[in-house]
Design a protein around this motif. Structure first.
Motif, PDB file in Angstrom:
ATOM      1  N   ASN A  48       0.812  -1.210   0.000  1.00  0.00           N
ATOM      2  CA  ASN A  48       0.000   0.000   0.000  1.00  0.00           C
ATOM      3  C   ASN A  48       0.851   1.268   0.000  1.00  0.00           C
ATOM      4  O   ASN A  48       0.338   2.369   0.104  1.00  0.00           O
ATOM      5  CB  ASN A  48      -1.015   0.008   1.149  1.00  0.00           C
ATOM      6  CG  ASN A  48      -0.399  -0.305   2.486  1.00  0.00           C
ATOM      7  OD1 ASN A  48       0.766  -0.037   2.712  1.00  0.00           O
ATOM      8  ND2 ASN A  48      -1.199  -0.883   3.372  1.00  0.00           N
ATOM      9  N   GLN A  49       2.158   1.096  -0.113  1.00  0.00           N
ATOM     10  CA  GLN A  49       3.049   2.236  -0.337  1.00  0.00           C
ATOM     11  C   GLN A  49       4.229   1.765  -1.168  1.00  0.00           C
ATOM     12  O   GLN A  49       4.787   0.699  -0.917  1.00  0.00           O
ATOM     13  CB  GLN A  49       3.557   2.829   0.974  1.00  0.00           C
ATOM     14  CG  GLN A  49       4.521   4.005   0.741  1.00  0.00           C
ATOM     15  CD  GLN A  49       4.874   4.737   2.006  1.00  0.00           C
ATOM     16  OE1 GLN A  49       4.001   5.267   2.658  1.00  0.00           O
ATOM     17  NE2 GLN A  49       6.137   4.763   2.345  1.00  0.00           N
ATOM     18  N   GLN A  73       0.896   6.116  -2.193  1.00  0.00           N
ATOM     19  CA  GLN A  73       0.389   5.485  -0.981  1.00  0.00           C
ATOM     20  C   GLN A  73      -1.133   5.464  -1.002  1.00  0.00           C
ATOM     21  O   GLN A  73      -1.771   6.414  -1.440  1.00  0.00           O
ATOM     22  CB  GLN A  73       0.884   6.244   0.249  1.00  0.00           C
ATOM     23  CG  GLN A  73       0.458   5.613   1.555  1.00  0.00           C
ATOM     24  CD  GLN A  73       1.140   6.251   2.752  1.00  0.00           C
ATOM     25  OE1 GLN A  73       2.227   6.760   2.654  1.00  0.00           O
ATOM     26  NE2 GLN A  73       0.467   6.205   3.873  1.00  0.00           N
ATOM     27  N   ASP A  74      -1.701   4.390  -0.505  1.00  0.00           N
ATOM     28  CA  ASP A  74      -3.155   4.235  -0.359  1.00  0.00           C
ATOM     29  C   ASP A  74      -3.472   4.351   1.129  1.00  0.00           C
ATOM     30  O   ASP A  74      -3.313   3.394   1.885  1.00  0.00           O
ATOM     31  CB  ASP A  74      -3.588   2.882  -0.914  1.00  0.00           C
ATOM     32  CG  ASP A  74      -5.069   2.624  -0.778  1.00  0.00           C
ATOM     33  OD1 ASP A  74      -5.805   3.538  -0.348  1.00  0.00           O
ATOM     34  OD2 ASP A  74      -5.497   1.502  -1.092  1.00  0.00           O
ATOM     35  N   GLU A  75      -3.898   5.546   1.556  1.00  0.00           N
ATOM     36  CA  GLU A  75      -4.135   5.833   2.975  1.00  0.00           C
ATOM     37  C   GLU A  75      -5.191   4.913   3.584  1.00  0.00           C
ATOM     38  O   GLU A  75      -5.056   4.458   4.710  1.00  0.00           O
ATOM     39  CB  GLU A  75      -4.544   7.291   3.173  1.00  0.00           C
ATOM     40  CG  GLU A  75      -3.413   8.282   3.027  1.00  0.00           C
ATOM     41  CD  GLU A  75      -2.376   8.155   4.135  1.00  0.00           C
ATOM     42  OE1 GLU A  75      -2.697   7.671   5.244  1.00  0.00           O
ATOM     43  OE2 GLU A  75      -1.228   8.540   3.888  1.00  0.00           O
ATOM     44  N   LYS A  80      -6.313   0.405   7.275  1.00  0.00           N
ATOM     45  CA  LYS A  80      -6.954  -0.891   7.472  1.00  0.00           C
ATOM     46  C   LYS A  80      -5.957  -2.003   7.801  1.00  0.00           C
ATOM     47  O   LYS A  80      -6.178  -2.804   8.698  1.00  0.00           O
ATOM     48  CB  LYS A  80      -7.735  -1.263   6.207  1.00  0.00           C
ATOM     49  CG  LYS A  80      -8.580  -2.497   6.332  1.00  0.00           C
ATOM     50  CD  LYS A  80      -9.436  -2.679   5.087  1.00  0.00           C
ATOM     51  CE  LYS A  80     -10.343  -3.871   5.218  1.00  0.00           C
ATOM     52  NZ  LYS A  80     -11.205  -4.031   4.043  1.00  0.00           N
ATOM     53  N   TYR A  81      -4.822  -2.060   7.084  1.00  0.00           N
ATOM     54  CA  TYR A  81      -3.885  -3.178   7.209  1.00  0.00           C
ATOM     55  C   TYR A  81      -2.540  -2.827   7.827  1.00  0.00           C
ATOM     56  O   TYR A  81      -1.738  -3.703   8.113  1.00  0.00           O
ATOM     57  CB  TYR A  81      -3.614  -3.801   5.834  1.00  0.00           C
ATOM     58  CG  TYR A  81      -4.850  -4.293   5.137  1.00  0.00           C
ATOM     59  CD1 TYR A  81      -5.542  -5.402   5.611  1.00  0.00           C
ATOM     60  CD2 TYR A  81      -5.328  -3.648   4.009  1.00  0.00           C
ATOM     61  CE1 TYR A  81      -6.680  -5.854   4.967  1.00  0.00           C
ATOM     62  CE2 TYR A  81      -6.462  -4.095   3.355  1.00  0.00           C
ATOM     63  CZ  TYR A  81      -7.131  -5.200   3.838  1.00  0.00           C
ATOM     64  OH  TYR A  81      -8.252  -5.645   3.210  1.00  0.00           O
TER      65      TYR A  81
END
Length: 100
Positions: A48-49, A73-75, A80-81
Motif C-alpha cells: 500500500n506504499q 500510498q493508499d491511505e 486498514k492493514y
C-alpha cells in the motif's frame, strides 16, 4: 513495469485476461479456465506504499546516498492493514536516462 518504466495503477480498475498462445496458427487458450489457476489475493502480496529511490554517486561521501523521487500510498489501505511498503532503488544514470 513496462518497457523499463514503473507504472502505478489501481488493482480494482485493472482487468487481466490470462491467455496463452503456443504458436501463431493456434488459437489462444484462457489459462484462467483451468482449475489449477485458482489464484487468490493474500495480504502477503499487498503493497500500500511504493517508493522510488535514486542512488547517487557512491564515491561522494558528503552527499546523501539516496533521494526519494516518487512515492505512492493508499491511505485507506494503510489504515486498514498497516503500512506494507515496497522500495525500488535505481542508479542516478538510469534515472537521468529515463527523464530524457
Amino acid at each position: 513495469m513496462r518497457k523499463g518504466k514503473i507504472y502505478f495503477e489501481e488493482m480494482a480498475d485493472m482487468v487481466i485476461t490470462g491467455t496463452f498462445q503456443l504458436a501463431g496458427n493456434i488459437a489462444p487458450v484462457n489459462i484462467m479456465a483451468s482449475p489449477l489457476a485458482a489464484w487468490r489475493r493474500t495480504i502477503e502480496s499487498l503493497r500500500n506504499q511504493v517508493k522510488i529511490l535514486v542512488e547517487h554517486d557512491k564515491d561522494d561521501k558528503a552527499a546523501a546516498k539516496y533521494e526519494v523521487v516518487a512515492t505512492a500510498q493508499d491511505e485507506e489501505s494503510v489504515t486498514k492493514y498497516g503500512l506494507l511498503e515496497d522500495v525500488y532503488k535505481i542508479d542516478a544514470e538510469d534515472a537521468a536516462e529515463d527523464q530524457r
